[in-house]
Design a protein around this motif. Sequence first.
Motif, PDB file in Angstrom:
ATOM      1  N   SER A  68      -0.107  13.651 -24.888  1.00 18.01           N
ATOM      2  CA  SER A  68       1.221  13.132 -24.535  1.00 18.01           C
ATOM      3  C   SER A  68       1.477  11.805 -25.237  1.00 18.01           C
ATOM      4  O   SER A  68       2.583  11.547 -25.762  1.00 18.01           O
ATOM      5  N   ILE A  69       0.473  10.934 -25.266  1.00 13.68           N
ATOM      6  CA  ILE A  69       0.624   9.630 -25.916  1.00 13.68           C
ATOM      7  C   ILE A  69       0.907   9.799 -27.409  1.00 13.68           C
ATOM      8  O   ILE A  69       1.777   9.133 -28.000  1.00 13.68           O
ATOM      9  N   VAL A  70       0.131  10.703 -28.029  1.00 15.01           N
ATOM     10  CA  VAL A  70       0.331  10.940 -29.471  1.00 15.01           C
ATOM     11  C   VAL A  70       1.735  11.459 -29.743  1.00 15.01           C
ATOM     12  O   VAL A  70       2.418  11.058 -30.706  1.00 15.01           O
ATOM     13  N   THR A  71       2.189  12.386 -28.864  1.00 12.83           N
ATOM     14  CA  THR A  71       3.545  12.935 -29.035  1.00 12.83           C
ATOM     15  C   THR A  71       4.597  11.838 -28.925  1.00 12.83           C
ATOM     16  O   THR A  71       5.559  11.773 -29.720  1.00 12.83           O
ATOM     17  N   VAL A  72       4.448  10.970 -27.926  1.00 14.79           N
ATOM     18  CA  VAL A  72       5.398   9.865 -27.742  1.00 14.79           C
ATOM     19  C   VAL A  72       5.397   8.945 -28.964  1.00 14.79           C
ATOM     20  O   VAL A  72       6.449   8.494 -29.452  1.00 14.79           O
ATOM     21  N   LEU A  73       4.194   8.643 -29.477  1.00 13.80           N
ATOM     22  CA  LEU A  73       4.108   7.763 -30.648  1.00 13.80           C
ATOM     23  C   LEU A  73       4.766   8.408 -31.867  1.00 13.80           C
ATOM     24  O   LEU A  73       5.469   7.732 -32.649  1.00 13.80           O
ATOM     25  N   VAL A  74       4.545   9.686 -32.041  1.00 14.04           N
ATOM     26  CA  VAL A  74       5.166  10.381 -33.193  1.00 14.04           C
ATOM     27  C   VAL A  74       6.684  10.344 -33.086  1.00 14.04           C
ATOM     28  O   VAL A  74       7.404  10.078 -34.066  1.00 14.04           O
ATOM     29  N   LEU A  75       7.204  10.612 -31.870  1.00 13.71           N
ATOM     30  CA  LEU A  75       8.650  10.570 -31.666  1.00 13.71           C
ATOM     31  C   LEU A  75       9.194   9.175 -31.909  1.00 13.71           C
ATOM     32  O   LEU A  75      10.287   8.999 -32.503  1.00 13.71           O
ATOM     33  N   ALA A  76       8.432   8.171 -31.437  1.00  9.76           N
ATOM     34  CA  ALA A  76       8.878   6.788 -31.642  1.00  9.76           C
ATOM     35  C   ALA A  76       8.935   6.455 -33.132  1.00  9.76           C
ATOM     36  O   ALA A  76       9.888   5.805 -33.633  1.00  9.76           O
ATOM     37  N   ILE A  77       7.916   6.881 -33.880  1.00  6.70           N
ATOM     38  CA  ILE A  77       7.905   6.619 -35.332  1.00  6.70           C
ATOM     39  C   ILE A  77       9.067   7.319 -36.017  1.00  6.70           C
ATOM     40  O   ILE A  77       9.736   6.758 -36.911  1.00  6.70           O
ATOM     41  N   ILE A  78       9.345   8.556 -35.595  1.00  6.30           N
ATOM     42  CA  ILE A  78      10.454   9.306 -36.191  1.00  6.30           C
ATOM     43  C   ILE A  78      11.777   8.600 -35.917  1.00  6.30           C
ATOM     44  O   ILE A  78      12.652   8.453 -36.814  1.00  6.30           O
ATOM     45  N   LEU A  79      11.958   8.109 -34.698  1.00  2.00           N
ATOM     46  CA  LEU A  79      13.194   7.394 -34.351  1.00  2.00           C
ATOM     47  C   LEU A  79      13.339   6.116 -35.160  1.00  2.00           C
ATOM     48  O   LEU A  79      14.440   5.765 -35.646  1.00  2.00           O
ATOM     49  N   ILE A  80      12.213   5.399 -35.276  1.00  2.00           N
ATOM     50  CA  ILE A  80      12.258   4.149 -36.040  1.00  2.00           C
ATOM     51  C   ILE A  80      12.632   4.427 -37.492  1.00  2.00           C
ATOM     52  O   ILE A  80      13.490   3.744 -38.095  1.00  2.00           O
TER      53      ILE A  80
END
Length: 221
Positions: A202-214
């Motif tokens: 879940s943490i990795v998924t959140v980080l990936v989504l955050a990077i994509i948004l950034i």
Amino acid sequence: MSEAFERYERQYCELSSNLLKKCTSASLLDGERRKQSVSEIKAGVDDAESMIRKMDLEARSLPPNVKAVLLAKLREYKSDLNNVKNQVKRISSTNLNLAARDDLLESGMADTLTVSADQRERLLFSTEKLDKSSQRIRESRKTMIETEDLGVSLLDELHKQRQSLLHAHDTLHGVDDNLSRSKKILTNISRRMSRNKYIIGSIVTVLVLAIILILYFKLSR
């Protein structure tokens, strides 16, 4: 202490006391009355030996610490019974001497110093026959005692084997408990690992989504 052993012990002590009294009384008797008294004492001695054997078997089936004390007490009882046997032998020997004297007096011999060769031969033959009978009785008693000792030894060995089996059963039960606890611990560890795996995913998924948004916001400017 075993209740059965205490019961046998009380019976033996009463029997032993009566035997001692009878020995004292028999030494004061003569003739047929002494013979009858000696026969009764011998029967009582047999009963006392039987009682000692029962106490021996019962003592050997008890725990080692109790067994050692009772076997020491049994050795004293056996010694006392041997003393009674010796008294019976002395009384019987005296009785035989008196009987032999009476036989000589009743034979009608006027001069006791001139015993005929025929009477001497019969006396020797009777003595020899009595000795052989006594020897057979001693051998039979010895065989019986050896058989009883073997039975006691086998009983003692079976008791030891039973204790070993009980100890092995307790050990296996302890191992089974340890295995059950180990299984529970491994199950808990497996559950924690699965839960941690989901958390990390879940943490990795959140980080990936955050990077994509950034990246999206940066590129859109």
